[in-house]
Enzyme design. Structure first.
Site, PDB file in Angstrom:
ATOM      1  N   GLY A   1      10.608  17.293  27.971  1.00  0.00           N
ATOM      2  CA  GLY A   1      11.364  16.132  27.542  1.00  0.00           C
ATOM      3  C   GLY A   1      12.496  15.802  28.492  1.00  0.00           C
ATOM      4  O   GLY A   1      12.548  16.272  29.629  1.00  0.00           O
TER       5      GLY A   1
ATOM      6  N   SER B   1       1.978  27.847  33.056  1.00  0.00           N
ATOM      7  CA  SER B   1       2.421  27.891  31.662  1.00  0.00           C
ATOM      8  C   SER B   1       3.314  29.108  31.455  1.00  0.00           C
ATOM      9  O   SER B   1       2.952  30.220  31.850  1.00  0.00           O
ATOM     10  CB  SER B   1       1.224  27.973  30.715  1.00  0.00           C
ATOM     11  OG  SER B   1       1.654  28.252  29.399  1.00  0.00           O
TER      12      SER B   1
END
Length: 358
Positions: free
Chosen positions: A263, A173
């Site tokens: 995305g 992350s």
């Protein structure tokens, strides 16, 4: 029914800030009556981690951080669901706003910072679904202010492993300062050894997976895959969000926000890394392909690059839950067109080409 309602609800949801819209979605899913998932084409079944996945299309971590709606999500047709990320102690994450839509790019930027209700709350919910059908895994991390981050991963593993099919070790992350430092070879070796030992001590057969950052250099990938092989890691998730900002982004003002980009713009970068990973591990470690999947064609490319399973999340923001069925139907059509009865012959067949061209 929820598939049909999404086109009507989308303008309303997109009129809200992204996090509020997401919170309302979780609330709505929690109110749905139990629903059996639709039957899947047998050709889409995948055997992995000693589990029989009804189809290869999973939900990535980050959507259901608190493990509140895993069964409702399985009812939408996902082959598996990864809840979390979870950290031992409750933490609020970064200040809002911390998630941003890039509609023209079909992308999202987030800097949540592993906001979590904490280990106790999530463990109780996962324990409560014992005996229910459906494959659920959990993504684990470390508290931002932790004095011993390795111990955080061990605590999460020991508590959650008995209640899930797999545990994904998240050291990739970009939104928790210093977390990606754990991808270094010495730290990672120690971390994975401890996590595997904690899983074994729990008496669980949950698979231990490792999630990789898309921004890693190939030399780092060499070290990471070697460490994963040495420590008996049972799967690699490729990849997390990226800190890069491709020049092709249209939403340039939003693109300046800090955080991880996901995305469609992540597809090429993550697919190249997936292919490079497959070229290093082959069939020795199963791969899960994540990043920019918004169509059957994108999912098919991930499988050709080496993924046995795939995950999506950001595309749901724009396409809604009907996308899951669309992808599954498209994969079935591809298999029929090629005269294949399973996805196995497709896995990694074009990895060398996609490592260059994705």
């Amino acid at each position: 029914m929820i598939d049909a309602l999404f086109p009507l609800a989308r303008p309303l949801l997109h009129g809200l800030d992204a996090e509020t819209a997401h919170d309302l979605t979780i609330r709505g899913l929690s109110l749905l009556p139990p629903r059996r998932p639709p039957a899947d084409d047998a050709s889409l079944a995948v055997e992995m981690f000693g589990q029989s996945f009804p189809n290869p299309v999973g939900l990535a971590a980050g959507f259901d951080k608190g493990a509140r709606v895993a069964d409702a999500l399985l009812g939408l047709g996902f082959g598996f669901v990864e809840v979390g990320g979870v950290v031992p102690q409750p933490q609020p994450g970064n200040p809002r706003p911390r998630v941003f839509r890039l509609p023209r790019d079909r992308a999202v930027i987030n800097r949540f910072g592993l906001n979590s209700e904490g280990l106790d709350a999530v463990a109780d919910r996962l324990k409560a679904r014992a005996g229910r059908e459906g494959i659920v895994g959990v993504n684990i991390g470390a508290n931002k202010e932790s004095a011993d981050r390795l111990a955080d991963y061990v605590a999460c593993t020991a508590r959650l492993a008995p209640h899930v099919a797999f545990i994904t070790v998240n050291v990739s992350s970009p939104n928790t300062p210093g977390l990606r430092d754990l991808q270094g070879e010495a730290f990672l070796d120690d971390l994975l050894a401890r996590v595997v030992a904690a899983r074994d001590a729990s008496g669980s057969s949950a698979a231990v997976l490792l999630k990789i950052a898309p921004d890693i250099a190939l030399e780092g990938l060499d070290a990471m895959t070697a460490t994963a092989l040495r420590r008996g890691i049972q799967g690699l998730v490729v990849s997390n969000t990226t800190i890069a900002r491709p020049s092709s982004l249209v939403e340039s003002s939003v693109a300046k926000e800090t955080g991880g980009l996901s995305g469609r713009p992540l597809f090429g970068l993550s697919t190249r890394l997936l292919a490079e990973t497959y070229l290093r591990v082959g069939d020795r470690i199963p791969l899960i392909g994540v990043g920019g999947i918004d169509s059957a064609e994108a999912a098919w490319a991930k499988i050709r690059a080496g993924a046995r399973l795939v995950q999506l999340y950001s595309a749901l923001v724009y396409e809604g839950p009907g996308l899951v069925g669309t992808i599954k139907r498209g994969l079935s059509q591809r298999l029929r067109a090629e005269g294949l009865t399973s996805l196995a012959p497709v896995v990694g067949r074009d990895a060398a080409a996609l490592a260059r061209d994705a």
